[in-house]
Design a protein around this motif. Structure first.
Motif, PDB file in Angstrom:
ATOM      1  N   HIS A 213      78.289 -35.007  10.683  1.00  0.00           N
ATOM      2  CA  HIS A 213      77.881 -35.627  11.947  1.00  0.00           C
ATOM      3  C   HIS A 213      76.424 -35.338  12.290  1.00  0.00           C
ATOM      4  O   HIS A 213      76.050 -35.309  13.459  1.00  0.00           O
ATOM      5  CB  HIS A 213      78.793 -35.141  13.079  1.00  0.00           C
ATOM      6  N   THR A 214      75.594 -35.119  11.272  1.00  0.00           N
ATOM      7  CA  THR A 214      74.175 -34.851  11.529  1.00  0.00           C
ATOM      8  C   THR A 214      73.414 -36.174  11.531  1.00  0.00           C
ATOM      9  O   THR A 214      73.565 -36.979  10.605  1.00  0.00           O
ATOM     10  CB  THR A 214      73.611 -33.924  10.430  1.00  0.00           C
ATOM     11  N   ARG A 215      72.596 -36.387  12.555  1.00  0.00           N
ATOM     12  CA  ARG A 215      71.760 -37.591  12.631  1.00  0.00           C
ATOM     13  C   ARG A 215      70.339 -37.200  13.024  1.00  0.00           C
ATOM     14  O   ARG A 215      70.142 -36.196  13.720  1.00  0.00           O
ATOM     15  CB  ARG A 215      72.308 -38.581  13.677  1.00  0.00           C
ATOM     16  N   PHE A 216      69.371 -38.040  12.615  1.00  0.00           N
ATOM     17  CA  PHE A 216      67.969 -37.752  12.924  1.00  0.00           C
ATOM     18  C   PHE A 216      67.345 -38.908  13.697  1.00  0.00           C
ATOM     19  O   PHE A 216      67.632 -40.077  13.426  1.00  0.00           O
ATOM     20  CB  PHE A 216      67.175 -37.514  11.629  1.00  0.00           C
ATOM     21  N   PHE A 217      66.495 -38.527  14.647  1.00  0.00           N
ATOM     22  CA  PHE A 217      65.826 -39.522  15.491  1.00  0.00           C
ATOM     23  C   PHE A 217      64.325 -39.229  15.474  1.00  0.00           C
ATOM     24  O   PHE A 217      63.910 -38.162  15.921  1.00  0.00           O
ATOM     25  CB  PHE A 217      66.368 -39.442  16.921  1.00  0.00           C
ATOM     26  N   PRO A 218      63.500 -40.151  14.926  1.00  0.00           N
ATOM     27  CA  PRO A 218      62.054 -39.878  14.848  1.00  0.00           C
ATOM     28  C   PRO A 218      61.454 -39.714  16.239  1.00  0.00           C
ATOM     29  O   PRO A 218      61.835 -40.422  17.179  1.00  0.00           O
ATOM     30  CB  PRO A 218      61.494 -41.128  14.164  1.00  0.00           C
TER      31      PRO A 218
END
Length: 845
Positions: free
Chosen positions: A705-710
């Protein structure tokens, strides 16, 4: 750091952090725990009798808390996992063990008369959790002990306790009906929030993410049935039910909880479970009303409740033996999960609901964080747990893009793709295959699939393949029309003979034109061509064939070329030195398990391995094994097979093995590492006693459930996701083991999911930069598309091979919407073996 510290833990320690690429900052969906409990946590074992499901256990526990807060609990607010564990900030005053009786108040949530209202709670001290040990682990001074695992579990239970008491919970997520959206056919999708405590370097984090799941709509049962049958409103049911309708409704509603509305709300709120529908309408469903008088349901309701049924021509639901309820007096109870497989329309609606841009997803996670309300949570306060209110911001790097190579005669034979995608314009495949002997099978009549249309499609396909570097001396392959319900095996054998006779050569390919996207026909074609005839096959949907677009034909060309032994593209050897410097084999392994409804079906393991110095060609090995076992049982022999093939293809033995393993969760790392590395070693030694290539073993995970947001627009692509090549190795990774997240693909829609790579074992002494750059560069040479993909090709191929192998079973009943399993299908004997002539090429593409 002293040498002794490197001996801690069984897995590979992280080398120095990498520095290749451009430094950026990203936000990730983790919230830092600012203060952990300073005191030790007391762990109690709890047994509730009689045994009931977790949701009811929670109600019992809540009632116990109410009556015991001042007495036995002395004001302590413990937390409960719904099953066996209670955690408390200090010891209970009653000593190490005690038993209490709890009586639940009258309530509509008791599902049946048989469920008792009085329960016994036995609480027994299980131990103490030493928080200091967790601190030592987070700082890399101690290995992950069972005490650390229990501490992490206690934190998980602590943050979930309150939401679980108030909301519907499924696994690690809880769901709310605020903003629920209808799915087709009486179901709806609810927004959920996932949360989990995770260790990182020198701190604990809480991972918060969105999830979604399907529930049954609540409300009048008659409305739900109208939707299940796809009618506009209940008036459309006036004509009654056909048998087919009744079976469909019964299948969908079985075990659903309902309550009745005809006895007045104040007096009667009991829940019932639907067992089945009556075959007769309410006006003809008869039962014994006592005193030997037989009456029908409609008549009974008119006399007993003064109520004329509006839908007496519809069946009743049976909730217990001889208890029949008319549909119109039933309401579906809210918050019941839809556990049956969703149909195509429902799945499409579900994807629409869950597909959210990174910006939108980040905002929704923030809303979820507010719903969780860690600030005002009394339980957290009592344990002394404090959580930051903003997502964590971490360092990341964007790795340089590799240079791709096509055939030297291409106008653009060497180039760097932009934003993870490119096209085949002005490019010829690196090594074009020759297609001389082939045939076309059209599964449909001449009227549905006219020969002229097929010929026009073949012309376009041949031109495209030749423009892109393949050689096709035979431009007019024979065409066979056949019925998709007929003898498919016989037809394919006939087509094979036609191809061979027409070209006077061994047939290489059968192109099949399919009338629909259904699984059964496709599955049978693959079973026959892969395991009976031994010829490559390419399926084409008739709607694409009718249009014959250049882009579609170019995609087919990529697949056909590798199926015939060609090579589409490769990376400059200087950019993959690990592979090009010494003979090196890349391996990718995966296991696919049968779905939960198919206990008798086996699991399938696949191993794919590279066969050249460019890591572009692969060979595959398959095994069928006992269902749901995580270790690959016959890995030694599979590895041996592929090492032999490598030697026969390259004339050299691999000196290095880089093994990527998919489908393993953290809890299975030990088991897989010990079992599977031994198997790879044994395979090498069985070929030659002294043969000991150096091995690196990496677990690849997509289910997280890891997500990245610039943070900066410059660091995002047009979908708002991180750029391909974004790598994160600190801030949210393991306290000291060698793991990293890599987002190697360009987003198409929604929020991209990075891939998590965790190195368990490494004899090749990889640097962080070395393994990250190699893994990223490999994602550009996935053979069937002109895009960088989200995980390394050896694993991607293993995944495809697993899926394909399911189709190699005889007499399977393939269906799009439901899975059926026959009693005898647990045996491996019904699975055909891929023909040797196909095993050397990428037939599975």
């Amino acid at each position: 750091m002293s040498d002794t510290q490197f001996l801690i833990g069984t897995f590979c320690r992280r080398p120095a952090l990498g520095n290749l690429g451009r430094q950026i900052r990203v936000r990730s969906n983790f919230f830092e725990i600012l203060a952990l409990p300073s005191q030790n946590i007391i762990h109690y074992d709890v047994t509730i009798t009689p045994d009931v499901p977790p949701a009811l256990n929670r109600k019992i526990f809540e009632e116990f808390e109410k009556i015991s807060r001042e007495g036995p609990l002395d004001g302590i607010k413990p937390v409960f996992d719904g099953r066996k564990n209670i955690f408390a900030p200090r010891s209970f005053p009653f000593g190490d063990t005690a038993t209490f009786n709890v009586t639940l108040p009258e309530d509509e949530t008791i599902p049946s008369k048989r469920t008792p209202r009085t329960f016994k709670i036995k609480i027994k001290k299980a131990g103490e959790i030493y928080m200091d040990e967790l601190h030592q682990f987070l700082q890399g001074r101690n290995p992950m002990t069972s005490n650390c695992l229990t501490a992490t579990m206690a934190l998980d239970v602590l943050i979930r306790h309150l939401p679980s008491m108030r909301h519907v919970t499924v696994g690690r997520s809880f769901f709310t009906n605020a903003g629920a959206e209808p799915l087709f056919g009486g179901a709806e999708v609810w927004q959920g929030y996932y949360q989990s405590a995770r260790p990182a370097q020198e701190k604990m984090l809480i991972n918060v993410d969105l999830s979604a799941t399907a529930f049954y709509e609540s409300g009048p049962l008659i409305q739900i049935i109208t939707k299940i049958l796809g009618r506009r409103n209940p008036d459309d049911l006036r004509r009654g039910f056909s048998d087919k309708d009744r079976i469909k409704v019964e299948k969908t509603l079985k075990n659903l909880k309902i309550r009745v509305t005809h006895r007045g709300e104040a007096t009667y709120k009991r829940n019932f479970k639907i067992i089945k529908l009556t075959p007769t309408p309410a006006s003809q469903t008869k039962f014994d009303a006592g005193n030997g008088v037989t009456t029908d349901v409609a008549d009974y309701f008119a006399r007993q409740y003064g109520r004329r049924l509006s839908y007496s021509h519809l069946p009743c639901v049976t909730v217990q033996k001889n208890i029949y309820l008319p549909l119109e007096v039933c309401e579906v109870v809210e918050g019941q999960r839809h556990i049956r497989k969703l149909n195509e329309k429902q799945t499409a609606d579900m994807i629409k609901f869950t597909c959210q841009s990174p910006h939108l997803r980040a905002n929704k996670i923030k809303q979820g964080f507010d719903i969780l309300n860690y600030r005002k949570n009394e339980y957290l306060k009592q344990f002394g747990l404090e959580v930051a209110s903003d997502m964590i911001v971490i360092q990341a790097r964007v790795l340089p893009v590799p240079t791709l190579q096509y055939h030297p005669s291409s106008r653009e034979h060497s180039f760097q793709p932009r934003e993870g995608s490119w096209n085949l314009r002005d490019k010829k495949v690196a090594q074009g295959a020759v297609l001389g002997s082939w045939a076309i099978v059209a599964f449909g009549s001449e009227r549905d699939l006219p020969t002229q249309s097929i010929q026009a499609f073949i012309r376009e396909l041949v031109i495209t393949c030749q423009d892109n570097g393949m050689s096709i001396p035979n431009r007019t392959p024979p065409i066979v029309h056949t019925n998709s319900q007929g003898d498919i095996e016989g037809t394919l054998k006939t087509a094979w003979l036609h191809a061979g006779n027409a070209a006077k050569a061994q047939p290489q390919l059968i192109v099949c034109i399919l009338p629909n996207t259904g699984v059964p026909l496709y599955a049978e074609i693959k079973r026959v061509t892969d395991t009976v005839i031994g010829v490559a096959s390419q399926c084409v949907q008739s709607r694409h064939m009718m249009q014959a677009k250049k882009q579609y034909c170019a995609n087919l060309c990529l697949k056909i070329n590798v199926k015939l032994g060609g090579m589409n593209s490769f990376i400059s050897p200087s950019q993959i030195p690990f592979i090009s410097d010494k003979p090196t084999i890349l391996m990718g392994a995966d296991i696919s398990h049968p779905s939960p409804g198919e206990p008798s079906r086996p699991s399938i393991a696949a191993l794919c391995a590279s066969m050249d110095a460019k890591a572009s060609r692969y060979s595959a090995s398959i095994r069928v094994q006992t269902g749901r076992t995580e270790i690959i049982a016959d890995l030694a022999n599979m590895t041996k097979e592929l090492l032999k093939t490598f030697y026969q293809t390259c004339g050299r033995k691999p000196e290095r093995i880089l093994f990527y393993r998919d489908g393993v969760s953290e809890g299975q790392f030990d088991q897989v590492l010990n079992g599977e590395i031994k198997a790879v070693r044994a395979a090498c030694m069985s070929l030659e006693e002294s043969y000991k290539p150096s091995i690196t073993f990496v677990v690849v995970q997509k289910r997280h459930h890891t997500r990245f947001f610039p943070l900066d627009k410059r660091d995002s692509d047009r979908t708002g996701n991180c750029l391909p090549g974004t790598v994160i190795e600190s801030g949210i990774t393991h306290p000291y083991e060698f793991d990293f997240y890599l987002q190697s693909h360009a987003g198409l829609q929604g929020t991209s999911r990075p891939t998590h790579y965790h190195v368990l074992f490494d004899e090749n002494t990889f640097t962080s930069d070395g393994l990250q750059a190699l893994s990223y560069n490999l994602c550009y040479v996935y053979a069937r598309c002109t895009r960088a993909v989200s995980l390394v090709p050896p694993v991607y191929y293993a995944h495809i091979v697993c899926r394909r192998a399911r189709f190699h079973a005889r007499d399977q009943h393939w269906s799009d919407t439901e899975s059926s399993s026959e009693g005898d299908q647990g045996t491996a004997s019904i699975f055909g073996v891929v023909k040797p002539e196909l095993q050397r090429v990428m037939y599975f593409m």
